[in-house]
Design a protein around this motif. Structure first.
Motif, PDB file in Angstrom:
ATOM      1  N   ARG A  71     -55.472  19.295 -28.874  1.00  0.00           N
ATOM      2  CA  ARG A  71     -54.290  18.446 -28.658  1.00  0.00           C
ATOM      3  C   ARG A  71     -53.427  18.959 -27.506  1.00  0.00           C
ATOM      4  O   ARG A  71     -52.640  18.205 -26.938  1.00  0.00           O
ATOM      5  N   TYR A  72     -53.586  20.230 -27.160  1.00  0.00           N
ATOM      6  CA  TYR A  72     -52.778  20.808 -26.089  1.00  0.00           C
ATOM      7  C   TYR A  72     -53.575  21.029 -24.807  1.00  0.00           C
ATOM      8  O   TYR A  72     -53.087  21.659 -23.884  1.00  0.00           O
ATOM      9  N   MET A  73     -54.789  20.473 -24.756  1.00  0.00           N
ATOM     10  CA  MET A  73     -55.660  20.720 -23.613  1.00  0.00           C
ATOM     11  C   MET A  73     -55.016  20.329 -22.295  1.00  0.00           C
ATOM     12  O   MET A  73     -54.987  21.102 -21.348  1.00  0.00           O
ATOM     13  N   HIS A  74     -54.453  19.141 -22.193  1.00  0.00           N
ATOM     14  CA  HIS A  74     -53.875  18.696 -20.926  1.00  0.00           C
ATOM     15  C   HIS A  74     -52.597  19.471 -20.600  1.00  0.00           C
ATOM     16  O   HIS A  74     -52.363  19.823 -19.453  1.00  0.00           O
ATOM     17  N   ASP A  75     -51.774  19.734 -21.617  1.00  0.00           N
ATOM     18  CA  ASP A  75     -50.531  20.463 -21.375  1.00  0.00           C
ATOM     19  C   ASP A  75     -50.779  21.881 -20.902  1.00  0.00           C
ATOM     20  O   ASP A  75     -49.971  22.454 -20.192  1.00  0.00           O
ATOM     21  N   LEU A  76     -51.953  22.471 -21.279  1.00  0.00           N
ATOM     22  CA  LEU A  76     -52.222  23.863 -20.954  1.00  0.00           C
ATOM     23  C   LEU A  76     -53.076  24.022 -19.701  1.00  0.00           C
ATOM     24  O   LEU A  76     -53.531  25.111 -19.398  1.00  0.00           O
ATOM     25  N   ALA A  77     -53.318  22.933 -18.967  1.00  0.00           N
ATOM     26  CA  ALA A  77     -54.135  23.034 -17.765  1.00  0.00           C
ATOM     27  C   ALA A  77     -53.511  24.005 -16.758  1.00  0.00           C
ATOM     28  O   ALA A  77     -54.204  24.805 -16.134  1.00  0.00           O
ATOM     29  N   GLY A  78     -52.188  23.951 -16.605  1.00  0.00           N
ATOM     30  CA  GLY A  78     -51.509  24.865 -15.682  1.00  0.00           C
ATOM     31  C   GLY A  78     -51.606  26.311 -16.112  1.00  0.00           C
ATOM     32  O   GLY A  78     -52.057  27.172 -15.348  1.00  0.00           O
ATOM     33  N   PRO A  79     -51.224  26.643 -17.352  1.00  0.00           N
ATOM     34  CA  PRO A  79     -51.352  28.021 -17.827  1.00  0.00           C
ATOM     35  C   PRO A  79     -52.780  28.545 -17.780  1.00  0.00           C
ATOM     36  O   PRO A  79     -52.997  29.719 -17.540  1.00  0.00           O
ATOM     37  N   LYS A  80     -53.782  27.677 -17.994  1.00  0.00           N
ATOM     38  CA  LYS A  80     -55.162  28.140 -17.934  1.00  0.00           C
ATOM     39  C   LYS A  80     -55.516  28.605 -16.522  1.00  0.00           C
ATOM     40  O   LYS A  80     -56.184  29.618 -16.336  1.00  0.00           O
ATOM     41  N   ARG A  81     -55.065  27.854 -15.512  1.00  0.00           N
ATOM     42  CA  ARG A  81     -55.349  28.255 -14.135  1.00  0.00           C
ATOM     43  C   ARG A  81     -54.644  29.571 -13.810  1.00  0.00           C
ATOM     44  O   ARG A  81     -55.221  30.463 -13.183  1.00  0.00           O
ATOM     45  N   GLU A  82     -53.408  29.709 -14.251  1.00  0.00           N
ATOM     46  CA  GLU A  82     -52.691  30.969 -14.032  1.00  0.00           C
ATOM     47  C   GLU A  82     -53.412  32.120 -14.723  1.00  0.00           C
ATOM     48  O   GLU A  82     -53.493  33.232 -14.190  1.00  0.00           O
ATOM     49  N   ALA A  83     -53.974  31.835 -15.910  1.00  0.00           N
ATOM     50  CA  ALA A  83     -54.645  32.882 -16.673  1.00  0.00           C
ATOM     51  C   ALA A  83     -55.869  33.415 -15.944  1.00  0.00           C
ATOM     52  O   ALA A  83     -56.058  34.629 -15.816  1.00  0.00           O
ATOM     53  N   ALA A 105     -52.433  33.223 -26.507  1.00  0.00           N
ATOM     54  CA  ALA A 105     -53.701  33.319 -27.240  1.00  0.00           C
ATOM     55  C   ALA A 105     -54.431  31.984 -27.278  1.00  0.00           C
ATOM     56  O   ALA A 105     -55.655  31.928 -27.188  1.00  0.00           O
ATOM     57  N   VAL A 106     -53.691  30.897 -27.387  1.00  0.00           N
ATOM     58  CA  VAL A 106     -54.324  29.582 -27.451  1.00  0.00           C
ATOM     59  C   VAL A 106     -55.010  29.247 -26.130  1.00  0.00           C
ATOM     60  O   VAL A 106     -56.045  28.586 -26.099  1.00  0.00           O
ATOM     61  N   VAL A 107     -54.475  29.747 -25.014  1.00  0.00           N
ATOM     62  CA  VAL A 107     -55.122  29.532 -23.712  1.00  0.00           C
ATOM     63  C   VAL A 107     -56.432  30.305 -23.655  1.00  0.00           C
ATOM     64  O   VAL A 107     -57.456  29.801 -23.190  1.00  0.00           O
ATOM     65  N   MET A 108     -56.399  31.547 -24.132  1.00  0.00           N
ATOM     66  CA  MET A 108     -57.615  32.352 -24.153  1.00  0.00           C
ATOM     67  C   MET A 108     -58.690  31.688 -25.008  1.00  0.00           C
ATOM     68  O   MET A 108     -59.871  31.672 -24.656  1.00  0.00           O
ATOM     69  N   LYS A 109     -58.300  31.116 -26.134  1.00  0.00           N
ATOM     70  CA  LYS A 109     -59.278  30.467 -27.008  1.00  0.00           C
ATOM     71  C   LYS A 109     -59.895  29.248 -26.328  1.00  0.00           C
ATOM     72  O   LYS A 109     -61.075  28.972 -26.477  1.00  0.00           O
ATOM     73  N   GLN A 110     -59.102  28.534 -25.557  1.00  0.00           N
ATOM     74  CA  GLN A 110     -59.640  27.382 -24.835  1.00  0.00           C
ATOM     75  C   GLN A 110     -60.618  27.834 -23.761  1.00  0.00           C
ATOM     76  O   GLN A 110     -61.694  27.247 -23.589  1.00  0.00           O
ATOM     77  N   HIS A 120     -66.772  40.034 -23.409  1.00  0.00           N
ATOM     78  CA  HIS A 120     -65.838  40.962 -24.049  1.00  0.00           C
ATOM     79  C   HIS A 120     -64.856  41.516 -23.019  1.00  0.00           C
ATOM     80  O   HIS A 120     -63.676  41.716 -23.318  1.00  0.00           O
ATOM     81  N   THR A 121     -65.345  41.776 -21.813  1.00  0.00           N
ATOM     82  CA  THR A 121     -64.478  42.282 -20.744  1.00  0.00           C
ATOM     83  C   THR A 121     -63.387  41.272 -20.426  1.00  0.00           C
ATOM     84  O   THR A 121     -62.202  41.610 -20.321  1.00  0.00           O
ATOM     85  N   PHE A 122     -63.797  40.022 -20.294  1.00  0.00           N
ATOM     86  CA  PHE A 122     -62.848  38.951 -20.013  1.00  0.00           C
ATOM     87  C   PHE A 122     -61.787  38.840 -21.106  1.00  0.00           C
ATOM     88  O   PHE A 122     -60.584  38.816 -20.842  1.00  0.00           O
ATOM     89  N   SER A 123     -62.232  38.781 -22.365  1.00  0.00           N
ATOM     90  CA  SER A 123     -61.289  38.579 -23.468  1.00  0.00           C
ATOM     91  C   SER A 123     -60.414  39.812 -23.690  1.00  0.00           C
ATOM     92  O   SER A 123     -59.229  39.678 -24.020  1.00  0.00           O
ATOM     93  N   THR A 124     -60.967  41.014 -23.499  1.00  0.00           N
ATOM     94  CA  THR A 124     -60.188  42.230 -23.710  1.00  0.00           C
ATOM     95  C   THR A 124     -59.094  42.372 -22.658  1.00  0.00           C
ATOM     96  O   THR A 124     -57.919  42.593 -22.987  1.00  0.00           O
ATOM     97  N   LEU A 125     -59.464  42.245 -21.392  1.00  0.00           N
ATOM     98  CA  LEU A 125     -58.464  42.381 -20.333  1.00  0.00           C
ATOM     99  C   LEU A 125     -57.454  41.238 -20.365  1.00  0.00           C
ATOM    100  O   LEU A 125     -56.266  41.441 -20.182  1.00  0.00           O
ATOM    101  N   GLY A 126     -57.960  40.018 -20.633  1.00  0.00           N
ATOM    102  CA  GLY A 126     -57.041  38.878 -20.696  1.00  0.00           C
ATOM    103  C   GLY A 126     -56.103  38.968 -21.881  1.00  0.00           C
ATOM    104  O   GLY A 126     -54.911  38.675 -21.785  1.00  0.00           O
ATOM    105  N   GLY A 127     -56.642  39.400 -23.045  1.00  0.00           N
ATOM    106  CA  GLY A 127     -55.800  39.501 -24.226  1.00  0.00           C
ATOM    107  C   GLY A 127     -54.793  40.621 -24.139  1.00  0.00           C
ATOM    108  O   GLY A 127     -53.642  40.488 -24.570  1.00  0.00           O
ATOM    109  N   ASN A 128     -55.199  41.735 -23.549  1.00  0.00           N
ATOM    110  CA  ASN A 128     -54.293  42.879 -23.443  1.00  0.00           C
ATOM    111  C   ASN A 128     -53.290  42.731 -22.308  1.00  0.00           C
ATOM    112  O   ASN A 128     -52.335  43.497 -22.219  1.00  0.00           O
TER     113      ASN A 128
END
Length: 375
Positions: free
Chosen positions: A345-357, A328-333, A314-322
């Motif tokens: 379908r966007y897993m590979h395209d979002l690899a960069g944003p996920k690391r930044e997140a 939001a799609v990165v958070m869900k992944q 919950h801490t992760f999702s609350t701070l990340g979401g706020n």
């Protein structure tokens, strides 16, 4: 051959006009049969003759032909559970889900409906059952699970064409009544805990708040799952049993720099394979022992209110979401949710944003006075 329409016969019996017709149903072993059913239309004196009794019978048969266009199961709910539903569905479920179904059946559903024919259980009776459980003080989630198990059973019978409809379908869920509110930790609380905790508990908490993994997924990690800055989530460990991930899919989580260094240091000197957080018996550590023996005592000393392992997620999702800039799609992944069918379908395209997140979340939690950009 099962008939889809019938008229029935009218005759006198014991001073009454009675209607007889065949009731299409299934026996407990799944065979179709057509036992005779008798309905009393009323005293002979109430009709001016057989023709008038016939008209009354036609009204009954019209309802029969409309409501039951296909055979109904004569099997009881208990027989359906033991002979069909449990062996064909429940035993194929994940361990925790299977255990929940079995407990709800044994402690609640069987006591109310075990000997009742499925076709005779109405929506009213199920609504009354659910309402009674709620009034008895059971948690909203428990009552909701009871409704879900019943709905799954009847839905399965409808799918197998044993019943015409699912009586649970229109039963409303009970009002939400939370006995203990799940909460997210503050950045200050996380900082205080990490200053006092020792490995491996400290590292487990870090993984929970910076990557949002479930505690079972953290304890299910192997040494090989951390590879070149990426954590591979492939399994879970819960109450002494290994299982798959909650949605059955593996996922890859980019590990931010500070956590990566902590993982490398912890892994250094350990065998190249095997469980990452292993106990003396060679199996993963117990989540209950870890939080009760190591986390709660320190949290109590620090004056931190009660929380659970899931609070880290919950801490992760609350701070990340706020935080506002993480899609939001990165958070869900990252969280491993499966409700958005387009996510994969966007897993590979979002690899960069996920690391930044995850790097932003690490900075928010572990370095609150440091800018998210890393400056």
């Amino acid at each position: 051959m099962i008939r889809r329409y019938q008229r029935g016969s009218v005759r006198k019996k014991n001073g009454n006009y009675v209607l007889r017709y065949r009731e299409d149903c299934f026996t407990p072993d799944g065979k179709a049969e057509r036992p005779q059913k008798t309905v009393i239309l009323g005293p002979v004196s109430a009709f001016r003759g057989k023709n008038e009794a016939r008209k009354a019978a036609d009204k009954v048969m019209q309802q029969v032909n409309q409501v039951a266009p296909r055979p109904q199961a004569s099997i009881t709910l208990g027989e359906f559970w033991a002979e069909h539903f449990k062996p064909n569905l429940v035993e194929k479920m994940k361990r925790n889900t299977r255990s929940m179904y079995e407990q709800l059946w044994k402690n609640h559903i069987a006591l109310a409906f075990e000997r009742v024919r499925m076709r005779d259980i109405s929506g009213f009776e199920i609504d009354r059952f659910v309402t009674t459980k709620y009034k008895q003080g059971y948690a909203s989630q428990t009552v909701l699970h009871l409704r879900s198990v019943l709905s799954k059973m009847f839905k399965t019978a409808v799918k197998w064409r044993w019943l015409a409809e699912n009586p649970v379908r229109d039963i409303e869920a009970p009002p939400t009544r939370v006995k203990r509110q799940q909460r997210a930790l503050s950045v200050e609380e996380v900082s205080l805990l990490l200053d006092r905790l020792k490995n491996p508990v400290r590292l487990i908490v870090m993984i929970g708040v910076t990557l949002g993994l479930r505690i079972g997924e953290i304890l299910g990690l192997s040494v090989e799952d951390f590879d070149h800055g990426t954590l591979h989530v492939r399994r879970s460990w819960c109450r002494g049993h290994e299982g798959g991930t909650k949605n059955g899919k593996d996922r890859e989580i980019p590990v931010p720099p500070y956590l990566g260094e902590a993982l490398e240091e912890y892994r250094r000197g350990r065998p190249p394979s095997g469980w990452l957080f292993v106990g003396a018996a060679g199996k993963p550590l117990s989540d209950r022992n870890l939080i009760q023996r190591h986390v709660y005592p320190i949290a109590g000393e620090l004056g931190i209110p009660h929380f659970s392992w899931h609070s880290l997620r919950h801490t992760f999702s609350t701070l990340g979401g706020n935080e506002g800039t993480i899609p939001a799609v990165v958070m869900k992944q990252l969280l491993g949710h499966s409700r958005l069918s387009t996510t994969d379908r966007y897993m590979h395209d979002l690899a960069g944003p996920k690391r930044e997140a995850v790097e932003k979340i690490e900075n928010l939690i572990l370095f609150p006075h440091k800018k998210a950009s890393g400056e």
